[in-house]
Write an enzyme that holds these catalytic residues in place. Structure first.
Site, short mmCIF file in Angstrom:
data_model
loop_
_atom_site.label_atom_id
_atom_site.label_comp_id
_atom_site.label_asym_id
_atom_site.label_seq_id
_atom_site.Cartn_x
_atom_site.Cartn_y
_atom_site.Cartn_z
N ASP A 41 31.74 48.60 45.17
CA ASP A 41 31.05 49.85 43.24
C ASP A 41 30.34 48.39 42.19
OD1 ASP A 41 29.84 51.46 42.41
OD2 ASP A 41 32.02 52.24 41.51
N THR A 125 38.92 52.29 51.59
CA THR A 125 40.40 50.77 52.61
C THR A 125 40.49 49.80 51.45
OG1 THR A 125 38.96 50.06 53.97
CG2 THR A 125 39.64 52.12 55.06
N TYR A 128 41.52 52.19 46.95
CA TYR A 128 42.11 53.71 47.02
C TYR A 128 43.05 53.42 47.92
CZ TYR A 128 38.92 55.59 44.33
OH TYR A 128 38.87 56.14 43.07
N1 AR6 Z 1 29.88 45.18 51.39
C1 AR6 Z 1 30.97 45.64 51.74
N2 AR6 Z 1 32.14 45.89 51.95
C2 AR6 Z 1 32.50 45.53 51.05
C3 AR6 Z 1 31.83 44.29 49.67
C4 AR6 Z 1 30.50 44.17 50.15
N3 AR6 Z 1 29.81 43.66 48.93
N4 AR6 Z 1 32.84 44.87 48.33
C5 AR6 Z 1 33.78 45.08 48.92
N5 AR6 Z 1 34.04 46.40 50.14
P1 AR6 Z 1 36.44 49.34 47.35
P2 AR6 Z 1 37.44 52.07 47.65
C6 AR6 Z 1 34.54 46.62 51.27
O1 AR6 Z 1 37.94 49.21 47.01
O2 AR6 Z 1 37.98 51.60 48.52
C7 AR6 Z 1 36.56 50.59 43.05
O3 AR6 Z 1 36.67 50.17 41.52
C8 AR6 Z 1 36.37 46.55 51.10
O4 AR6 Z 1 36.28 45.55 51.54
O5 AR6 Z 1 35.19 48.76 47.33
O6 AR6 Z 1 36.90 53.17 48.57
C9 AR6 Z 1 35.48 51.85 42.89
O7 AR6 Z 1 35.07 52.36 41.32
C10 AR6 Z 1 37.16 47.57 51.57
O8 AR6 Z 1 37.04 47.33 52.67
O9 AR6 Z 1 36.49 51.00 47.72
C11 AR6 Z 1 36.92 53.25 42.79
O10 AR6 Z 1 37.45 53.37 41.54
C12 AR6 Z 1 35.61 48.76 50.83
O11 AR6 Z 1 34.59 48.23 50.71
C13 AR6 Z 1 37.50 52.72 44.19
O12 AR6 Z 1 36.90 51.50 44.11
C14 AR6 Z 1 35.83 49.04 50.16
O13 AR6 Z 1 37.12 48.68 49.19
C15 AR6 Z 1 37.27 52.81 44.97
O14 AR6 Z 1 38.31 52.43 46.29
#
Ligand code: AR6
Length: 192
Positions: A41, A125, A128
């Protein structure tokens, strides 16, 4: 397994940064406020610039399991589809259905905006806490089951941030495709 064909569409697995993708839409793993955050995000809002947040503010938040669309701001992608996955709380609080719903709703948003290519991160993943083996099975299965509803969507790409996440998704895709082939073979035999 790196990719699989589903009708006229391809589902593809790559390692990388979703903000750099040239698909028409990218999906954000957002939270219900749609006011930005960390992880993917934060990366999307940083790379896409302030316009995305301005548009998000007008959307009135987003329920868990739902998805809403803004423009891509300065990104290569024309649209960002903000999908809200569940916070993992042990697996008995409807998390699987909510995660599937977030993927389904993102696809529906893509189709409503006539998008032909879309990139997904691994929703829920990271912060969350959803265990990635189970989350990857739900993600891939939901997309493979729903892609045929939207013949305009030709490319669905998963962009996994780390090598180990990519490997989990690859193994899961292999398992699903092999399972389907075995099912088809059994079906063919019983119909002879
Ligand atoms: N490109 C692709 N994947 C990524 C990137 C990127 N640039 N950066 C991180 N990931 P998360 P969630 C991966 O925490 O679990 C936020 O604060 C990361 O390694 O981004 O759905 C939101 O505002 C992981 O595998 O999302 C919400 O509050 C995946 O993206 C909360 O986090 C998802 O990790 C959502 O949590």
């Amino acid at each position: 397994m790196q990719e699989a064909r589903i009708g006229s569409a391809v589902i593809q697995l790559v390692q990388g940064d979703i903000t750099q993708q040239d698909t028409e839409a990218i999906v954000n793993a957002a939270n219900r406020s749609l006011r930005g955050g960390g992880g993917v995000d934060g990366a999307i809002h940083r790379a896409g610039g302030p316009q995305i947040l301005e548009e998000c503010k007008k959307l009135g938040g987003c329920e868990t399991g739902d998805a809403k669309t803004t423009s891509g701001g300065r990104l290569k992608a024309k649209y960002v589809i903000h999908a809200v996955g569940p916070i993992y709380r042990g697996g008995h609080h409807g998390e699987a259905e909510l995660l599937a719903s977030a993927y389904r709703r993102a696809l529906e948003e893509a189709a409503a905006h006539h998008v032909t290519s879309i990139a997904f991160p691994s929703i829920s993943t990271g912060a969350y806490g959803y265990p990635i083996e189970e989350a990857s099975r739900i993600a891939l299965k939901t997309l493979m089951d729903n892609i045929p509803r939207f013949p305009g969507i030709k490319l669905v790409r998963f962009v996994l941030f780390t090598r180990s996440d990519l490997e989990v998704y690859q193994a899961q895709l292999e398992k699903i495709v092999t399972g389907q082939q075995e099912k088809n073979q059994r079906g063919n035999k019983s119909s002879v």
